[in-house]
Design a protein around this motif. Structure first.
Motif, PDB file in Angstrom:
ATOM      1  N   MET A  67       0.843  -1.196   0.000  1.00 22.45           N
ATOM      2  CA  MET A  67       0.000   0.000   0.000  1.00 22.45           C
ATOM      3  C   MET A  67       0.882   1.250   0.000  1.00 22.45           C
ATOM      4  SD  MET A  67      -2.931   1.181   2.768  1.00 22.45           S
ATOM      5  CE  MET A  67      -4.100  -0.093   2.257  1.00 22.45           C
ATOM      6  N   LYS A  68       0.508   2.234  -0.803  1.00 21.10           N
ATOM      7  CA  LYS A  68       1.238   3.496  -0.836  1.00 21.10           C
ATOM      8  C   LYS A  68       1.097   4.216   0.506  1.00 21.10           C
ATOM      9  CE  LYS A  68       0.186   3.961  -5.753  1.00 21.10           C
ATOM     10  NZ  LYS A  68      -0.553   4.770  -6.779  1.00 21.10           N
ATOM     11  N   PRO A  69       2.107   4.999   0.892  1.00 28.06           N
ATOM     12  CA  PRO A  69       2.039   5.643   2.206  1.00 28.06           C
ATOM     13  C   PRO A  69       1.040   6.786   2.317  1.00 28.06           C
ATOM     14  CG  PRO A  69       4.065   6.242   1.076  1.00 28.06           C
ATOM     15  CD  PRO A  69       3.423   5.154   0.257  1.00 28.06           C
ATOM     16  N   HIS A  70       0.966   7.657   1.299  1.00 27.38           N
ATOM     17  CA  HIS A  70       0.158   8.866   1.479  1.00 27.38           C
ATOM     18  C   HIS A  70      -0.325   9.435   0.154  1.00 27.38           C
ATOM     19  CE1 HIS A  70      -0.219  13.343   1.770  1.00 27.38           C
ATOM     20  NE2 HIS A  70      -0.942  13.013   2.808  1.00 27.38           N
ATOM     21  N   THR A  71      -1.506  10.068   0.228  1.00 21.79           N
ATOM     22  CA  THR A  71      -2.072  10.763  -0.924  1.00 21.79           C
ATOM     23  C   THR A  71      -2.672  12.097  -0.496  1.00 21.79           C
ATOM     24  OG1 THR A  71      -2.670   8.683  -2.031  1.00 21.79           O
ATOM     25  CG2 THR A  71      -3.793  10.667  -2.782  1.00 21.79           C
ATOM     26  N   PHE A  72      -2.391  13.136  -1.275  1.00 19.00           N
ATOM     27  CA  PHE A  72      -3.140  14.388  -1.181  1.00 19.00           C
ATOM     28  C   PHE A  72      -4.290  14.273  -2.178  1.00 19.00           C
ATOM     29  CE2 PHE A  72       0.818  16.531   0.387  1.00 19.00           C
ATOM     30  CZ  PHE A  72       0.269  17.126   1.523  1.00 19.00           C
ATOM     31  N   ALA A  73      -5.517  14.251  -1.673  1.00 23.72           N
ATOM     32  CA  ALA A  73      -6.695  14.228  -2.538  1.00 23.72           C
ATOM     33  C   ALA A  73      -7.271  15.637  -2.558  1.00 23.72           C
ATOM     34  CB  ALA A  73      -7.727  13.221  -2.021  1.00 23.72           C
ATOM     35  N   VAL A  74      -7.032  16.339  -3.654  1.00 20.33           N
ATOM     36  CA  VAL A  74      -7.457  17.737  -3.761  1.00 20.33           C
ATOM     37  C   VAL A  74      -8.912  17.799  -4.205  1.00 20.33           C
ATOM     38  CG1 VAL A  74      -6.981  19.993  -4.781  1.00 20.33           C
ATOM     39  CG2 VAL A  74      -5.107  18.355  -4.433  1.00 20.33           C
ATOM     40  N   CYS A  75      -9.747  18.445  -3.404  1.00 19.33           N
ATOM     41  CA  CYS A  75     -11.148  18.634  -3.787  1.00 19.33           C
ATOM     42  C   CYS A  75     -11.262  19.945  -4.560  1.00 19.33           C
ATOM     43  CB  CYS A  75     -12.030  18.676  -2.549  1.00 19.33           C
ATOM     44  SG  CYS A  75     -12.340  17.064  -1.819  1.00 19.33           S
ATOM     45  N   ALA A  76     -11.528  19.853  -5.852  1.00 16.12           N
ATOM     46  CA  ALA A  76     -11.645  21.032  -6.704  1.00 16.12           C
ATOM     47  C   ALA A  76     -13.118  21.334  -6.962  1.00 16.12           C
ATOM     48  CB  ALA A  76     -10.913  20.816  -8.023  1.00 16.12           C
ATOM     49  N   TYR A  77     -13.510  22.577  -6.710  1.00 17.76           N
ATOM     50  CA  TYR A  77     -14.903  22.991  -6.908  1.00 17.76           C
ATOM     51  C   TYR A  77     -14.935  24.215  -7.811  1.00 17.76           C
ATOM     52  CZ  TYR A  77     -19.631  24.627  -5.795  1.00 17.76           C
ATOM     53  OH  TYR A  77     -20.936  25.045  -5.867  1.00 17.76           O
ATOM     54  N   ARG A  78     -15.572  24.070  -8.941  1.00 13.98           N
ATOM     55  CA  ARG A  78     -15.631  25.129  -9.945  1.00 13.98           C
ATOM     56  C   ARG A  78     -14.220  25.571 -10.325  1.00 13.98           C
ATOM     57  NH1 ARG A  78     -20.993  28.471  -7.775  1.00 13.98           N
ATOM     58  NH2 ARG A  78     -22.484  26.777  -8.211  1.00 13.98           N
ATOM     59  N   ASP A  79     -14.032  26.860 -10.635  1.00  9.88           N
ATOM     60  CA  ASP A  79     -12.743  27.325 -11.147  1.00  9.88           C
ATOM     61  C   ASP A  79     -12.075  28.263 -10.149  1.00  9.88           C
ATOM     62  OD1 ASP A  79     -13.387  25.860 -13.362  1.00  9.88           O
ATOM     63  OD2 ASP A  79     -13.866  27.582 -14.631  1.00  9.88           O
ATOM     64  N   SER A  80     -11.483  27.697  -9.127  1.00 10.11           N
ATOM     65  CA  SER A  80     -10.836  28.501  -8.091  1.00 10.11           C
ATOM     66  C   SER A  80      -9.518  29.087  -8.591  1.00 10.11           C
ATOM     67  CB  SER A  80     -10.559  27.649  -6.850  1.00 10.11           C
ATOM     68  OG  SER A  80      -9.718  28.347  -5.946  1.00 10.11           O
ATOM     69  N   PRO A  81      -9.297  30.387  -8.393  1.00  7.35           N
ATOM     70  CA  PRO A  81      -8.027  31.003  -8.799  1.00  7.35           C
ATOM     71  C   PRO A  81      -6.863  30.577  -7.919  1.00  7.35           C
ATOM     72  CG  PRO A  81      -9.376  32.587  -7.602  1.00  7.35           C
ATOM     73  CD  PRO A  81     -10.248  31.378  -7.837  1.00  7.35           C
ATOM     74  N   TYR A  82      -7.171  29.863  -6.825  1.00 11.69           N
ATOM     75  CA  TYR A  82      -6.128  29.455  -5.889  1.00 11.69           C
ATOM     76  C   TYR A  82      -5.688  28.004  -6.078  1.00 11.69           C
ATOM     77  CZ  TYR A  82      -8.255  33.548  -3.686  1.00 11.69           C
ATOM     78  OH  TYR A  82      -8.782  34.795  -3.456  1.00 11.69           O
ATOM     79  N   LEU A  83      -6.339  27.303  -6.990  1.00  8.97           N
ATOM     80  CA  LEU A  83      -6.064  25.876  -7.172  1.00  8.97           C
ATOM     81  C   LEU A  83      -4.604  25.609  -7.540  1.00  8.97           C
ATOM     82  CD1 LEU A  83      -6.964  22.930  -7.359  1.00  8.97           C
ATOM     83  CD2 LEU A  83      -7.763  23.389  -9.691  1.00  8.97           C
ATOM     84  N   GLU A  84      -4.057  26.409  -8.433  1.00  7.26           N
ATOM     85  CA  GLU A  84      -2.684  26.157  -8.865  1.00  7.26           C
ATOM     86  C   GLU A  84      -1.692  26.320  -7.725  1.00  7.26           C
ATOM     87  OE1 GLU A  84       0.312  26.976 -12.598  1.00  7.26           O
ATOM     88  OE2 GLU A  84      -1.333  28.385 -12.259  1.00  7.26           O
TER      89      GLU A  84
END
Length: 260
Positions: free
Chosen positions: A1-18
């Motif tokens: 099993m892999k140790p860790h994952t960042f699961a990013v929840c993206a909602y619409r077009d956030s200017p902060y996503l990048e």
């Protein structure tokens, strides 16, 4: 099993996503990153392509609990951090997480402090986080941090644990992780339930992330429609008699000023 994952929840077009994705890509210990959304768009797909991240689309109406459970489910790893698209993470977040797990293999929750970002400016002293840091003091008793009373003590006067700063041990907690009738107090209610289960809460008492406060944040919306006050009062009612709940809510509402 892999140790860790960042699961990013993206909602619409956030200017902060990048900025969020860049902070995850810049971790001192490489980790998996996935992007999960119930509102797919060319912007989200382009951002995922740019950084070589897989995208998972959930069918159905957007709902915080369903979106978070979906992101948690799609992460194929022992530990899962449900990253909020508006926030950024310190480069040693994953490093400190894995070091804590090696020392405390019964760790079900990993968390830490945060630095507030308002209008793209770091807030050097943020009074709500200062109070939360004080409320988290019992978790510094590492040998006792597996006890139900210790874990729940940091939740009695409000939710002192920042949701996006949390990582969950999926192997020990199973799924679904979130099961609550609330929208704003969803994380507080979930932590209260997790504190009643086995396992240890580990808190690194230093800023591990940048928590962004802005007009489009869900927290802001919940303040405006009064759902935050209603849900918080119901959470306090699970722990205290009515006179205490009234007193706590009188002072607790002052924290809402931080979003003005």
């Amino acid at each position: 099993m892999k140790p860790h994952t960042f699961a990013v929840c993206a909602y619409r077009d956030s200017p902060y996503l990048e900025a969020c994705i860049r902070s995850l890509k810049g971790q001192s210990v490489p980790t998996d990153i996935i992007l999960c959304t119930s509102t797919p768009s060319p912007y989200i797909m382009d951002m995922a392509d740019k950084y070589g991240i897989s995208v998972h689309v959930r069918e159905g109406k957007s709902r915080i609990m369903d979106d978070w459970n979906f992101a948690y489910h799609m992460a194929d790893s022992r530990f899962v951090t449900i990253a909020h698209q508006d926030d950024m993470y310190q480069k040693d977040y994953v490093k400190l997480l894995l070091e804590s797990w090696k020392r405390y293999p019964d760790m079900t929750l990993f968390t830490g402090g945060y630095t507030v970002v308002k209008r793209d400016t770091l807030v050097k002293f943020e009074k709500v986080e200062f109070i939360k840091r004080f409320l988290r003091l019992p978790l510094r008793l590492r040998p006792l941090s597996h006890l139900r009373a210790v874990k729940r003590s940091v939740l009695l006067f409000g939710n002192s644990i920042c949701c996006p700063a949390c990582t969950y041990n999926k192997e020990l907690l199973g799924e679904p992780l979130f099961d609550s009738p609330y929208q704003f107090a969803l994380d507080w209610d979930t932590l209260w339930k997790l504190a009643g289960r086995g396992g240890r809460f580990i808190c690194i008492e230093r800023p591990l992330m940048y928590y962004r406060v802005h007009e489009e944040a869900t927290t802001k919306a919940c303040i405006k429609d009064n759902s935050r006050a209603r849900e918080e009062a119901e959470m306090f009612a699970k722990m205290w008699p009515k006179p205490v709940v009234k007193l706590l809510m009188h002072y607790y509402r002052r924290a809402y000023e931080e979003y003005e």
